[in-house]
Design a protein around this motif. Structure first.
Motif, PDB file in Angstrom:
ATOM      1  N   ALA A  38       0.832  -1.201   0.000  1.00  0.00           N
ATOM      2  CA  ALA A  38       0.000   0.000   0.000  1.00  0.00           C
ATOM      3  C   ALA A  38       0.869   1.254   0.000  1.00  0.00           C
ATOM      4  O   ALA A  38       0.533   2.258  -0.637  1.00  0.00           O
ATOM      5  CB  ALA A  38      -0.929   0.000   1.208  1.00  0.00           C
ATOM      6  N   LEU A  39       1.996   1.203   0.690  1.00  0.00           N
ATOM      7  CA  LEU A  39       2.925   2.333   0.680  1.00  0.00           C
ATOM      8  C   LEU A  39       3.517   2.539  -0.706  1.00  0.00           C
ATOM      9  O   LEU A  39       3.704   3.672  -1.156  1.00  0.00           O
ATOM     10  CB  LEU A  39       4.050   2.113   1.691  1.00  0.00           C
ATOM     11  CG  LEU A  39       3.695   2.289   3.148  1.00  0.00           C
ATOM     12  CD1 LEU A  39       4.870   1.905   4.021  1.00  0.00           C
ATOM     13  CD2 LEU A  39       3.271   3.708   3.427  1.00  0.00           C
ATOM     14  N   LEU A  40       3.820   1.435  -1.382  1.00  0.00           N
ATOM     15  CA  LEU A  40       4.399   1.538  -2.720  1.00  0.00           C
ATOM     16  C   LEU A  40       3.433   2.197  -3.700  1.00  0.00           C
ATOM     17  O   LEU A  40       3.839   2.962  -4.572  1.00  0.00           O
ATOM     18  CB  LEU A  40       4.806   0.159  -3.232  1.00  0.00           C
ATOM     19  CG  LEU A  40       5.890  -0.554  -2.442  1.00  0.00           C
ATOM     20  CD1 LEU A  40       6.230  -1.880  -3.094  1.00  0.00           C
ATOM     21  CD2 LEU A  40       7.129   0.298  -2.292  1.00  0.00           C
ATOM     22  N   GLU A  41       2.152   1.898  -3.541  1.00  0.00           N
ATOM     23  CA  GLU A  41       1.155   2.517  -4.406  1.00  0.00           C
ATOM     24  C   GLU A  41       1.072   4.017  -4.156  1.00  0.00           C
ATOM     25  O   GLU A  41       0.850   4.801  -5.071  1.00  0.00           O
ATOM     26  CB  GLU A  41      -0.212   1.880  -4.186  1.00  0.00           C
ATOM     27  CG  GLU A  41      -0.296   0.474  -4.727  1.00  0.00           C
ATOM     28  CD  GLU A  41      -1.650  -0.157  -4.483  1.00  0.00           C
ATOM     29  OE1 GLU A  41      -2.622   0.581  -4.231  1.00  0.00           O
ATOM     30  OE2 GLU A  41      -1.717  -1.389  -4.545  1.00  0.00           O
ATOM     31  N   ARG A  42       1.264   4.419  -2.913  1.00  0.00           N
ATOM     32  CA  ARG A  42       1.181   5.844  -2.580  1.00  0.00           C
ATOM     33  C   ARG A  42       2.323   6.642  -3.171  1.00  0.00           C
ATOM     34  O   ARG A  42       2.176   7.832  -3.432  1.00  0.00           O
ATOM     35  CB  ARG A  42       1.172   6.026  -1.080  1.00  0.00           C
ATOM     36  CG  ARG A  42      -0.108   5.554  -0.480  1.00  0.00           C
ATOM     37  CD  ARG A  42      -0.366   6.314   0.744  1.00  0.00           C
ATOM     38  NE  ARG A  42      -1.660   5.925   1.267  1.00  0.00           N
ATOM     39  CZ  ARG A  42      -2.087   6.307   2.408  1.00  0.00           C
ATOM     40  NH1 ARG A  42      -1.358   7.079   3.157  1.00  0.00           N
ATOM     41  NH2 ARG A  42      -3.262   5.929   2.823  1.00  0.00           N
ATOM     42  N   ILE A  43       3.468   6.015  -3.365  1.00  0.00           N
ATOM     43  CA  ILE A  43       4.618   6.735  -3.912  1.00  0.00           C
ATOM     44  C   ILE A  43       4.285   7.305  -5.283  1.00  0.00           C
ATOM     45  O   ILE A  43       4.702   8.403  -5.624  1.00  0.00           O
ATOM     46  CB  ILE A  43       5.855   5.818  -3.975  1.00  0.00           C
ATOM     47  CG1 ILE A  43       6.356   5.550  -2.560  1.00  0.00           C
ATOM     48  CG2 ILE A  43       6.959   6.435  -4.815  1.00  0.00           C
ATOM     49  CD1 ILE A  43       7.492   4.562  -2.485  1.00  0.00           C
ATOM     50  N   ASN A  44       3.520   6.578  -6.071  1.00  0.00           N
ATOM     51  CA  ASN A  44       3.145   7.051  -7.402  1.00  0.00           C
ATOM     52  C   ASN A  44       1.852   7.844  -7.416  1.00  0.00           C
ATOM     53  O   ASN A  44       1.385   8.239  -8.481  1.00  0.00           O
ATOM     54  CB  ASN A  44       3.040   5.873  -8.371  1.00  0.00           C
ATOM     55  CG  ASN A  44       4.394   5.339  -8.748  1.00  0.00           C
ATOM     56  OD1 ASN A  44       5.358   6.092  -8.848  1.00  0.00           O
ATOM     57  ND2 ASN A  44       4.486   4.046  -8.935  1.00  0.00           N
ATOM     58  N   GLY A  45       1.284   8.064  -6.255  1.00  0.00           N
ATOM     59  CA  GLY A  45       0.041   8.821  -6.170  1.00  0.00           C
ATOM     60  C   GLY A  45       0.259  10.312  -6.374  1.00  0.00           C
ATOM     61  O   GLY A  45       1.283  10.876  -5.996  1.00  0.00           O
TER      62      GLY A  45
END
Length: 169
Positions: A38-45
């Motif tokens: 979930a943190l990895l997805e936020r990086i590209n948010g």
């Protein structure tokens, strides 16, 4: 930058006997750490990138902000547009800069989770020092994000516990 967010943090409170047991039933004694994916997805948010945009001054970095207001299009494009009668509206400068930063950030910054559940943040840049600065800044932002989410989760559990206690009284 390689780092691991400690998933063993407990939110144990020093509460007296019965209240401690009730807190345990409410789930306050165990940490329900969110998954690193979930943190990895936020990086590209978009929100995360635009937050870093101001902190890292990405508008001034020519590697991430490739928008050039004085750039002229090739002569052949102008001629074709005149022939077919193409009239294009020019988008706002701010929207073009934002789009440029978002696209370049997503192209040059990557993150993954290792087998040991550590997070690896890689940044491509023409300057190695700048790439290291950006990677470390992203790591710090993720740590702050996790800390804020943990605090929100604890506050939610405490609210639930206090509401449950109030209802039982």
């Amino acid at each position: 930058a390689i780092f691991q967010i400690d998933g063993s943090s407990n939110t144990n409170f020093n509460l007296p006997g019965e209240v401690g047991a009730l807190a345990s039933l409410a789930g306050l004694s165990s940490s329900s750490r969110s998954d690193n994916s979930a943190l990895l997805e936020r990086i590209n948010g978009r929100e995360f990138i635009l937050g870093l945009r101001t902190k890292l001054s990405l508008d001034d970095d020519l590697y991430f902000n490739t928008y050039r207001p004085n750039a002229t299009e090739p002569r052949w494009k102008k001629i074709i547009k005149q022939i077919i009668g193409w009239k294009s509206d020019k988008p706002e400068k701010e929207a073009l800069v934002t789009k440029s930063i978002l696209n370049n950030f997503r192209a040059h910054v990557s993150a993954r989770v290792t087998k040991a559940d550590a997070i690896v943040v890689s940044v491509k840049h023409e300057s190695a020092n700048t790439a290291a600065l950006y990677a470390n800044s992203i790591m710090e932002e993720l740590k702050i994000l996790v800390k804020l989410e943990d605090e929100k989760e604890i506050d939610g559990k405490l609210t639930y516990l206090s509401n449950t206690l109030a209802d039982s009284l």
